[in-house]
Each structure stands twice: as C-alpha cells, then as structure tokens.
Motif scaffolding. Sequence first.
Motif, PDB file in Angstrom:
ATOM      1  N   ARG A 119      -0.527  -1.853   2.819  1.00 55.88           N
ATOM      2  CA  ARG A 119      -0.042  -1.867   1.440  1.00 55.88           C
ATOM      3  C   ARG A 119       0.350  -3.282   1.022  1.00 55.88           C
ATOM      4  O   ARG A 119      -0.009  -3.753  -0.055  1.00 55.88           O
ATOM      5  CB  ARG A 119       1.137  -0.919   1.274  1.00 55.88           C
ATOM      6  CG  ARG A 119       1.532  -0.689  -0.187  1.00 55.88           C
ATOM      7  CD  ARG A 119       2.698   0.256  -0.310  1.00 55.88           C
ATOM      8  NE  ARG A 119       3.919  -0.254   0.301  1.00 55.88           N
ATOM      9  CZ  ARG A 119       4.667  -1.227  -0.200  1.00 55.88           C
ATOM     10  NH1 ARG A 119       4.318  -1.836  -1.290  1.00 55.88           N
ATOM     11  NH2 ARG A 119       5.769  -1.613   0.415  1.00 55.88           N
ATOM     12  N   LYS A 120       1.066  -4.001   1.894  1.00 54.71           N
ATOM     13  CA  LYS A 120       1.465  -5.377   1.584  1.00 54.71           C
ATOM     14  C   LYS A 120       0.249  -6.291   1.456  1.00 54.71           C
ATOM     15  O   LYS A 120       0.198  -7.154   0.587  1.00 54.71           O
ATOM     16  CB  LYS A 120       2.416  -5.905   2.653  1.00 54.71           C
ATOM     17  CG  LYS A 120       3.805  -5.305   2.563  1.00 54.71           C
ATOM     18  CD  LYS A 120       4.716  -5.896   3.603  1.00 54.71           C
ATOM     19  CE  LYS A 120       6.102  -5.277   3.503  1.00 54.71           C
ATOM     20  NZ  LYS A 120       7.020  -5.811   4.508  1.00 54.71           N
ATOM     21  N   GLU A 121      -0.723  -6.090   2.328  1.00 50.72           N
ATOM     22  CA  GLU A 121      -1.935  -6.896   2.266  1.00 50.72           C
ATOM     23  C   GLU A 121      -2.688  -6.656   0.957  1.00 50.72           C
ATOM     24  O   GLU A 121      -3.187  -7.600   0.330  1.00 50.72           O
ATOM     25  CB  GLU A 121      -2.825  -6.547   3.460  1.00 50.72           C
ATOM     26  CG  GLU A 121      -3.977  -7.473   3.671  1.00 50.72           C
ATOM     27  CD  GLU A 121      -4.720  -7.130   4.939  1.00 50.72           C
ATOM     28  OE1 GLU A 121      -5.802  -6.540   4.828  1.00 50.72           O
ATOM     29  OE2 GLU A 121      -4.206  -7.445   6.032  1.00 50.72           O
ATOM     30  N   LEU A 122      -2.747  -5.421   0.531  1.00 50.95           N
ATOM     31  CA  LEU A 122      -3.403  -5.088  -0.737  1.00 50.95           C
ATOM     32  C   LEU A 122      -2.656  -5.705  -1.918  1.00 50.95           C
ATOM     33  O   LEU A 122      -3.277  -6.255  -2.835  1.00 50.95           O
ATOM     34  CB  LEU A 122      -3.507  -3.576  -0.899  1.00 50.95           C
ATOM     35  CG  LEU A 122      -4.215  -3.078  -2.147  1.00 50.95           C
ATOM     36  CD1 LEU A 122      -5.658  -3.555  -2.175  1.00 50.95           C
ATOM     37  CD2 LEU A 122      -4.146  -1.564  -2.231  1.00 50.95           C
TER      38      LEU A 122
ATOM     39  N   PHE B 103      -3.417  -9.408  -2.032  1.00 53.36           N
ATOM     40  CA  PHE B 103      -4.769  -9.629  -2.543  1.00 53.36           C
ATOM     41  C   PHE B 103      -4.813  -9.480  -4.058  1.00 53.36           C
ATOM     42  O   PHE B 103      -5.413 -10.316  -4.758  1.00 53.36           O
ATOM     43  CB  PHE B 103      -5.734  -8.643  -1.876  1.00 53.36           C
ATOM     44  CG  PHE B 103      -7.124  -8.741  -2.415  1.00 53.36           C
ATOM     45  CD1 PHE B 103      -7.945  -9.807  -2.071  1.00 53.36           C
ATOM     46  CD2 PHE B 103      -7.617  -7.770  -3.262  1.00 53.36           C
ATOM     47  CE1 PHE B 103      -9.232  -9.900  -2.568  1.00 53.36           C
ATOM     48  CE2 PHE B 103      -8.901  -7.848  -3.767  1.00 53.36           C
ATOM     49  CZ  PHE B 103      -9.712  -8.923  -3.420  1.00 53.36           C
ATOM     50  N   LYS B 104      -4.150  -8.452  -4.588  1.00 50.64           N
ATOM     51  CA  LYS B 104      -4.106  -8.254  -6.041  1.00 50.64           C
ATOM     52  C   LYS B 104      -3.449  -9.451  -6.731  1.00 50.64           C
ATOM     53  O   LYS B 104      -3.906  -9.906  -7.772  1.00 50.64           O
ATOM     54  CB  LYS B 104      -3.328  -6.977  -6.387  1.00 50.64           C
ATOM     55  CG  LYS B 104      -4.058  -5.710  -6.092  1.00 50.64           C
ATOM     56  CD  LYS B 104      -3.188  -4.517  -6.479  1.00 50.64           C
ATOM     57  CE  LYS B 104      -3.799  -3.211  -6.137  1.00 50.64           C
ATOM     58  NZ  LYS B 104      -2.922  -2.079  -6.474  1.00 50.64           N
ATOM     59  N   GLU B 105      -2.383  -9.947  -6.130  1.00 49.47           N
ATOM     60  CA  GLU B 105      -1.678 -11.093  -6.708  1.00 49.47           C
ATOM     61  C   GLU B 105      -2.562 -12.340  -6.707  1.00 49.47           C
ATOM     62  O   GLU B 105      -2.610 -13.081  -7.687  1.00 49.47           O
ATOM     63  CB  GLU B 105      -0.378 -11.350  -5.931  1.00 49.47           C
ATOM     64  CG  GLU B 105       0.499 -12.414  -6.526  1.00 49.47           C
ATOM     65  CD  GLU B 105       1.035 -12.062  -7.898  1.00 49.47           C
ATOM     66  OE1 GLU B 105       1.337 -13.011  -8.648  1.00 49.47           O
ATOM     67  OE2 GLU B 105       1.138 -10.863  -8.233  1.00 49.47           O
ATOM     68  N   ARG B 106      -3.280 -12.590  -5.608  1.00 49.89           N
ATOM     69  CA  ARG B 106      -4.193 -13.735  -5.549  1.00 49.89           C
ATOM     70  C   ARG B 106      -5.287 -13.629  -6.603  1.00 49.89           C
ATOM     71  O   ARG B 106      -5.620 -14.607  -7.269  1.00 49.89           O
ATOM     72  CB  ARG B 106      -4.830 -13.836  -4.161  1.00 49.89           C
ATOM     73  CG  ARG B 106      -3.915 -14.352  -3.086  1.00 49.89           C
ATOM     74  CD  ARG B 106      -4.671 -14.772  -1.841  1.00 49.89           C
ATOM     75  NE  ARG B 106      -5.677 -13.831  -1.386  1.00 49.89           N
ATOM     76  CZ  ARG B 106      -5.484 -12.879  -0.460  1.00 49.89           C
ATOM     77  NH1 ARG B 106      -4.296 -12.757   0.115  1.00 49.89           N
ATOM     78  NH2 ARG B 106      -6.458 -12.083  -0.108  1.00 49.89           N
ATOM     79  N   MET B 107      -5.834 -12.438  -6.778  1.00 48.39           N
ATOM     80  CA  MET B 107      -6.894 -12.233  -7.771  1.00 48.39           C
ATOM     81  C   MET B 107      -6.343 -12.434  -9.188  1.00 48.39           C
ATOM     82  O   MET B 107      -7.016 -13.012 -10.039  1.00 48.39           O
ATOM     83  CB  MET B 107      -7.531 -10.852  -7.641  1.00 48.39           C
ATOM     84  CG  MET B 107      -8.206 -10.563  -6.330  1.00 48.39           C
ATOM     85  SD  MET B 107      -9.427 -11.708  -5.684  1.00 48.39           S
ATOM     86  CE  MET B 107     -10.410 -12.210  -6.979  1.00 48.39           C
ATOM     87  N   ARG B 108      -5.133 -11.974  -9.443  1.00 49.76           N
ATOM     88  CA  ARG B 108      -4.520 -12.149 -10.766  1.00 49.76           C
ATOM     89  C   ARG B 108      -4.327 -13.625 -11.065  1.00 49.76           C
ATOM     90  O   ARG B 108      -4.657 -14.098 -12.163  1.00 49.76           O
ATOM     91  CB  ARG B 108      -3.186 -11.414 -10.832  1.00 49.76           C
ATOM     92  CG  ARG B 108      -2.544 -11.422 -12.227  1.00 49.76           C
ATOM     93  CD  ARG B 108      -1.176 -10.798 -12.210  1.00 49.76           C
ATOM     94  NE  ARG B 108      -0.230 -11.517 -11.362  1.00 49.76           N
ATOM     95  CZ  ARG B 108       0.351 -12.677 -11.695  1.00 49.76           C
ATOM     96  NH1 ARG B 108       0.093 -13.252 -12.838  1.00 49.76           N
ATOM     97  NH2 ARG B 108       1.202 -13.251 -10.867  1.00 49.76           N
ATOM     98  N   LYS B 109      -3.822 -14.388 -10.086  1.00 48.82           N
ATOM     99  CA  LYS B 109      -3.608 -15.822 -10.280  1.00 48.82           C
ATOM    100  C   LYS B 109      -4.929 -16.549 -10.521  1.00 48.82           C
ATOM    101  O   LYS B 109      -5.027 -17.419 -11.381  1.00 48.82           O
ATOM    102  CB  LYS B 109      -2.894 -16.427  -9.079  1.00 48.82           C
ATOM    103  CG  LYS B 109      -1.429 -16.075  -9.019  1.00 48.82           C
ATOM    104  CD  LYS B 109      -0.760 -16.708  -7.820  1.00 48.82           C
ATOM    105  CE  LYS B 109       0.695 -16.316  -7.763  1.00 48.82           C
ATOM    106  NZ  LYS B 109       1.362 -16.881  -6.574  1.00 48.82           N
TER     107      LYS B 109
END
Length: 75
Positions: free
Chosen positions: A50-53, A56-62
Amino acid sequence: MGVKLEVFRMVLYLSFPVAMFWVSNQAEYFEEYVIKRKREIFPPENEFQRKELEAFKERMRKKREERLLLQEAEE
C-alpha cells in the motif's frame, strides 16, 4: 412410448439444471473453490504494498505537474 419418452426427457431437462444449481451453491464448494481461487488471484494487501503504491502515485502526480508547468512556460 411417445408420452413416456417425452415425460422422461422433460424430467431430465429440468432435473439437470436444478441439480447443478444445488451442487454449485453448497457452502463447502463455494468456500473451497471460489474463495480460495479469489485469494490466489487477489491476495490481501499488506502495508508495504500500500505504501509503495501511494509513493508511486505521488511520483506520477509530481511528474505530471512538472510537465504541465513546462508546457505553460513554453506558451
């Protein structure tokens, strides 16, 4: 013989689906085959996944925000 044969066929045509419905809706069958198979395909989440996902979502948003800012700066 015609009526007896038709009655036999009708009983056979009606009993087979009813029997299959009854067998497939047994709780033991459901637990053994359906639930176990679902858990194999979709294992329960653990905290690390869950933390890894989320990361990843945060990196994609940035990355998307940076790309949009670059496009706006070019215009």
